[in-house]
Design an enzyme around this catalytic site. Sequence first.
Site, PDB file in Angstrom:
ATOM      1  N   LYS A 124     -11.857   0.811 -14.569  1.00 54.33           N
ATOM      2  CA  LYS A 124     -12.292  -0.527 -14.141  1.00 54.33           C
ATOM      3  C   LYS A 124     -12.621  -1.392 -15.361  1.00 54.33           C
ATOM      4  O   LYS A 124     -12.255  -2.569 -15.423  1.00 54.33           O
ATOM      5  CB  LYS A 124     -13.511  -0.425 -13.220  1.00 54.33           C
ATOM      6  N   TYR A 169     -13.102   7.122 -13.882  1.00 56.91           N
ATOM      7  CA  TYR A 169     -12.913   6.074 -12.876  1.00 56.91           C
ATOM      8  C   TYR A 169     -13.497   4.751 -13.386  1.00 56.91           C
ATOM      9  O   TYR A 169     -12.842   3.704 -13.362  1.00 56.91           O
ATOM     10  CB  TYR A 169     -13.575   6.486 -11.546  1.00 56.91           C
ATOM     11  N   ASP A 192       0.861  -1.187   0.000  1.00 59.86           N
ATOM     12  CA  ASP A 192       0.000   0.000   0.000  1.00 59.86           C
ATOM     13  C   ASP A 192       0.895   1.234   0.000  1.00 59.86           C
ATOM     14  O   ASP A 192       1.879   1.282   0.741  1.00 59.86           O
ATOM     15  CB  ASP A 192      -0.905  -0.001   1.242  1.00 59.86           C
ATOM     16  N   ASP A 198       4.142   1.580  -4.193  1.00 59.48           N
ATOM     17  CA  ASP A 198       3.140   1.793  -5.223  1.00 59.48           C
ATOM     18  C   ASP A 198       3.146   0.588  -6.155  1.00 59.48           C
ATOM     19  O   ASP A 198       4.183   0.179  -6.655  1.00 59.48           O
ATOM     20  CB  ASP A 198       3.544   3.073  -5.982  1.00 59.48           C
ATOM     21  N   SER A 215     -16.049  -2.961 -10.287  1.00 53.48           N
ATOM     22  CA  SER A 215     -17.147  -2.149  -9.746  1.00 53.48           C
ATOM     23  C   SER A 215     -18.384  -2.292 -10.604  1.00 53.48           C
ATOM     24  O   SER A 215     -18.294  -2.453 -11.826  1.00 53.48           O
ATOM     25  CB  SER A 215     -16.689  -0.693  -9.737  1.00 53.48           C
ATOM     26  N   ALA A 216     -19.547  -2.166  -9.960  1.00 53.87           N
ATOM     27  CA  ALA A 216     -20.809  -2.170 -10.699  1.00 53.87           C
ATOM     28  C   ALA A 216     -20.917  -0.975 -11.638  1.00 53.87           C
ATOM     29  O   ALA A 216     -21.785  -0.951 -12.505  1.00 53.87           O
ATOM     30  CB  ALA A 216     -21.985  -2.151  -9.720  1.00 53.87           C
TER      31      ALA A 216
HETATM   32  C1  WQD Z   1     -25.494   6.500  -3.330  1.00 53.42           C
HETATM   33  C2  WQD Z   1     -26.834   7.225  -3.415  1.00 53.42           C
HETATM   34  C3  WQD Z   1     -26.671   9.371  -4.471  1.00 53.42           C
HETATM   35  C4  WQD Z   1     -24.176  11.211  -1.385  1.00 53.42           C
HETATM   36  C5  WQD Z   1     -20.331   5.547  -6.331  1.00 53.42           C
HETATM   37  C6  WQD Z   1     -19.534   5.286  -7.582  1.00 53.42           C
HETATM   38  C7  WQD Z   1     -19.250   3.826  -7.726  1.00 53.42           C
HETATM   39  C8  WQD Z   1     -18.579   3.287  -6.482  1.00 53.42           C
HETATM   40  C9  WQD Z   1     -19.344   3.637  -5.253  1.00 53.42           C
HETATM   41  C10 WQD Z   1     -16.322   3.466  -5.726  1.00 53.42           C
HETATM   42  C11 WQD Z   1     -27.057   7.922  -4.757  1.00 53.42           C
HETATM   43  C12 WQD Z   1     -27.080   9.523  -3.033  1.00 53.42           C
HETATM   44  C13 WQD Z   1     -24.936  10.337  -2.110  1.00 53.42           C
HETATM   45  C14 WQD Z   1     -24.810  12.346  -0.765  1.00 53.42           C
HETATM   46  C15 WQD Z   1     -26.923  11.594  -1.685  1.00 53.42           C
HETATM   47  N1  WQD Z   1     -17.259   3.824  -6.441  1.00 53.42           N
HETATM   48  N2  WQD Z   1     -26.281  10.505  -2.279  1.00 53.42           N
HETATM   49  N3  WQD Z   1     -26.174  12.473  -0.955  1.00 53.42           N
HETATM   50  O1  WQD Z   1     -23.094   6.874  -6.696  1.00 53.42           O
HETATM   51  O2  WQD Z   1     -23.988   4.551  -6.201  1.00 53.42           O
HETATM   52  O3  WQD Z   1     -21.598   4.881  -6.464  1.00 53.42           O
HETATM   53  O4  WQD Z   1     -19.643   5.019  -5.221  1.00 53.42           O
HETATM   54  O5  WQD Z   1     -15.462   3.398  -5.160  1.00 53.42           O
HETATM   55  O6  WQD Z   1     -18.440   3.655  -8.817  1.00 53.42           O
HETATM   56  O7  WQD Z   1     -20.252   5.741  -8.706  1.00 53.42           O
HETATM   57  O8  WQD Z   1     -22.686   5.738  -4.417  1.00 53.42           O
HETATM   58  O9  WQD Z   1     -22.674   6.490  -2.087  1.00 53.42           O
HETATM   59  O10 WQD Z   1     -22.059   8.157  -3.894  1.00 53.42           O
HETATM   60  O11 WQD Z   1     -24.445   7.395  -3.690  1.00 53.42           O
HETATM   61  O12 WQD Z   1     -28.132  11.779  -1.828  1.00 53.42           O
HETATM   62  O13 WQD Z   1     -24.190  13.187  -0.120  1.00 53.42           O
HETATM   63  O14 WQD Z   1     -26.845   8.276  -2.440  1.00 53.42           O
HETATM   64  O15 WQD Z   1     -27.331  10.295  -5.296  1.00 53.42           O
HETATM   65  O16 WQD Z   1     -28.439   7.824  -5.031  1.00 53.42           O
HETATM   66  P1  WQD Z   1     -22.933   5.573  -6.021  1.00 53.42           P
HETATM   67  P2  WQD Z   1     -22.877   6.988  -3.474  1.00 53.42           P
END
Ligand code: WQD
Length: 338
Positions: free
Chosen positions: A152, A148, A31, A58, A124-125
């Site tokens: 992936k 990002y 790490d 790294d 990632s999904a």
């Molecule tokens: C979840 C829900 C927001 C913050 C992202 C990346 C994905 C992965 C995980 C990784 C959504 C809502 C969020 C806030 C809110 N990346 N929200 N207020 O967008 O599904 O996935 O993180 O490392 O690649 O795209 O996750 O937790 O950001 O959001 O209302 O302050 O919460 O709109 O509906 P997301 P998230």
Amino acid sequence: MNVLLTGGAGYIGTHTAVELLEAGHDVVLLDDLGNSHSEAVRRVERITGRTVPLYPGDCADPAAVDRILGERAIDAVVHCAGLKAVGESIEQPLRYYRNNLDAMLALCEAMDAHGVRQLVFSSSATVYGDPATVPITEDMPLSVVNPYGATKLFAEQILMDLAASDPAWRVISLRYFNPIGAHPSGLIGEDPNGPPNNLFPYISQVAAGRRSRLRVFGADYPTPDGTGVRDYLHVVDLAQGHVAAIEHLADMPGHRAYNLGTGEGTSVLQAIRAFEAASGRPIGYEVVDRRPGDIATCYADPSAAQRDLGWKATRSVAQACADAWRWQSDNPNGFRSG
Ligand code: WQD
């Protein structure tokens, strides 16, 4: 097995290290500590009662990986290291492509040179983009939605080509849905640098009084309550998914991708209520505009992982909230809390 875990001091890495050790495997961590803390590794040692070697370095530095593979008899690699902030990736695309793809290439080259050809990759999904239907199965079309996500998707493509070129490679890409929660010990958890981008760490800091209120990004989505729906899975379930993948690698030639999710959707408002119940604290929020790039609904069909890896998420969102709240309250300043 003796497993090299890249990004081993991070949120997913530390939880995966604990589960690998508790399943009887050995781990070595690499790490760069750019977005993580060596204290997290000491906490892994406290939880497991084992000594955990950490190589600061790294993954994109061929010498760093080469040294570990030369010094340690590694059987397989779990590659979690990488930059992961979507917004930052849009502002700094070159940094994201350079970092995440160099790391993948340098790691695979070093592994090949040392004859270590078993790899589990943190995908990632996000590779599904805006899915046409839910639940999402692994054979649905893939697309790029931000730099990002592109790193992936490209990394999976590299792994697919590599596995096709040489039958000795065994590679599993794990497509994570939304990991949340913390280890039930309260000793390790997510420790974001600056204001959290993701929902649960933000909610947790509002509950703790570190932030005044949550902004709910849109309440006009075509979902039951109008807020975004995601598949939140407990980080310990996610970590156990890596153990299952590691233990099945040997019988799985080629490259395979598996969804790691619960199969259930939770809205932002449901998430707020679950965290209020777990913490006993009110979560103030206001509804604001949608966040650019967000989709309405995303949840997994996790049945392939259950069928092939024998893995299934068993912990609830309520449990994840209770564990995240324990981590937050015991460590108000994350790993800097001492
Ligand atoms: C979840 C829900 C927001 C913050 C992202 C990346 C994905 C992965 C995980 C990784 C959504 C809502 C969020 C806030 C809110 N990346 N929200 N207020 O967008 O599904 O996935 O993180 O490392 O690649 O795209 O996750 O937790 O950001 O959001 O209302 O302050 O919460 O709109 O509906 P997301 P998230």
